[in-house]
Write an enzyme that holds these catalytic residues in place. Structure first.
Site, mmCIF file in Angstrom:
data_model
loop_
_atom_site.group_PDB
_atom_site.id
_atom_site.type_symbol
_atom_site.label_atom_id
_atom_site.label_comp_id
_atom_site.label_asym_id
_atom_site.label_seq_id
_atom_site.Cartn_x
_atom_site.Cartn_y
_atom_site.Cartn_z
ATOM 1 N N CYS A 58 0.867 -1.187 0.000
ATOM 2 C CA CYS A 58 0.000 0.000 0.000
ATOM 3 C C CYS A 58 0.896 1.227 0.000
ATOM 4 C CB CYS A 58 -0.922 -0.008 1.217
ATOM 5 S SG CYS A 58 -1.974 1.452 1.329
ATOM 6 N N GLY A 59 0.913 1.955 -1.106
ATOM 7 C CA GLY A 59 1.808 3.090 -1.250
ATOM 8 C C GLY A 59 1.427 4.287 -0.402
ATOM 9 N N ASN A 114 1.519 -5.997 -5.182
ATOM 10 C CA ASN A 114 0.112 -6.405 -5.180
ATOM 11 C C ASN A 114 -0.419 -6.267 -6.608
ATOM 12 O OD1 ASN A 114 0.129 -3.617 -5.209
ATOM 13 N ND2 ASN A 114 -1.483 -3.365 -3.724
ATOM 14 N N GLU A 141 -10.321 -0.815 -5.193
ATOM 15 C CA GLU A 141 -9.389 -1.672 -4.481
ATOM 16 C C GLU A 141 -10.087 -2.932 -3.976
ATOM 17 O OE1 GLU A 141 -6.308 -0.118 -1.977
ATOM 18 O OE2 GLU A 141 -6.999 1.942 -2.313
ATOM 19 N N CYS A 174 -5.051 5.624 -4.408
ATOM 20 C CA CYS A 174 -4.391 4.335 -4.185
ATOM 21 C C CYS A 174 -2.960 4.478 -4.667
ATOM 22 C CB CYS A 174 -5.111 3.210 -4.930
ATOM 23 S SG CYS A 174 -4.259 1.618 -4.870
ATOM 24 N N GLY A 190 -1.825 1.741 -6.945
ATOM 25 C CA GLY A 190 -2.644 1.885 -8.147
ATOM 26 C C GLY A 190 -2.132 2.983 -9.052
#
Length: 277
Positions: free
Chosen positions: A68-69, A159, A210, A219, A222
């Site tokens: 998760c950035g 991910n 998500e 995200c 993303g």
């Protein structure tokens, strides 16, 4: 905390071991009966010398995910502001590897997100039976949705992500097409689904559905996947400014073998205690 509107409950588990169940995590993430969050982030002691901390991520549905950035930016600000480290540049061990995070003097945070992979096995993704094509040697696939083919690119940032180019980000069917692809049998572990509308060579609008959380205001992984796939397709060039519903992010990627660099804000909303049922 939040990073461009992507919001988190952050737990300090450096002194006591993490022991919450999936049901308790869902309670924390519930916006009506708990605190409310897209993800729950867990800070743990490092289990090797290669990192300063261990970083775990759980979606609102209680399931653990790889990366998760936006959460990573909040992670580094949390450990620094709470006196868990005096370093402004740290390394955090995630499920998929070690990432580097840095607090910048302007209040922004830089995260070295790792090398993107476009291999189907890295998601995992089973394209058997799906139409395919190549653009500039970069492969795309399609699913049939409401009688029409929807073409997409794939990218793993630790991910899994699918990227769809759209001409109008506001009318993109994020809430319908997102869960349809998320749960498509070609993705045995489900997938995050992003929509990107290029504006100029260095600017784009982005929305992301998500897995396990639904559409979020931003995200981080993303946006990284959107940038990397768009650069491969030749529709964008590094550096890239992305506009998300929760705020703007900046990304840079120099190509094959290089890490994607993510820059953005990290904000503490409040500190509190809560009784866990």
């Amino acid at each position: 905390m939040h990073g461009a509107g992507n919001d988190f409950v952050v737990l300090d588990c450096t002194k006591e071991p993490f022991s919450l169940t999936s049901q308790q995590l869902r309670f924390l993430a519930d916006r009506h009966f708990g605190v409310g969050a897209d993800q729950i982030l867990v800070v743990e002691p490092a289990d090797s010398h290669e990192a300063d901390f261990k970083y775990r991520i759980f979606n609102a549905d209680g399931g653990e995910v790889e990366q998760c950035g936006n959460g990573a930016r909040c992670f580094v600000k949390f450990v620094y502001n709470n006196g868990l480290t005096d370093k402004k540049r740290i390394r955090a061990k995630t499920m998929k590897g070690v990432i580097e995070l840095e607090l910048k003097g302007d209040g922004m945070v830089r995260v070295s997100m790792g090398i993107p992979s476009f291999e189907p096995s890295s998601l995992p993704f089973n394209p058997q039976g799906l139409p395919s094509r190549e653009i500039r040697g970069f492969k795309q696939w399609a699913v049939r949705y409401k009688g029409e083919l929807v073409w997409f690119s794939i990218c793993s940032m630790g991910n899994p992500h699918v990227r769809i180019i759209t001409e109008d980000i506001e009318s993109a069917p994020v809430g319908e097409l997102g869960p349809f692809i998320e749960n498509h049998p070609a993705f045995p572990r489900r997938v995050n689904v992003g929509f990107i509308q290029p504006i100029t060579e260095h600017e784009a609008n982005v929305r992301v559905w998500e897995r396990g959380a639904g559409e979020t205001l931003a995200c981080g992984t993303g946006n990284c996947a959107a940038a990397a796939t768009s650069i491969e397709l030749g529709v964008l060039s590094s550096p890239i400014l992305t506009h998300n519903r929760g705020g703007d992010l900046r990304l840079a990627w120099e190509g094959e073998g290089e890490d994607v660099e993510l820059f953005g804000p990290a904000v503490t909303v409040f500190d509190s205690e809560i009784e866990i049922p």
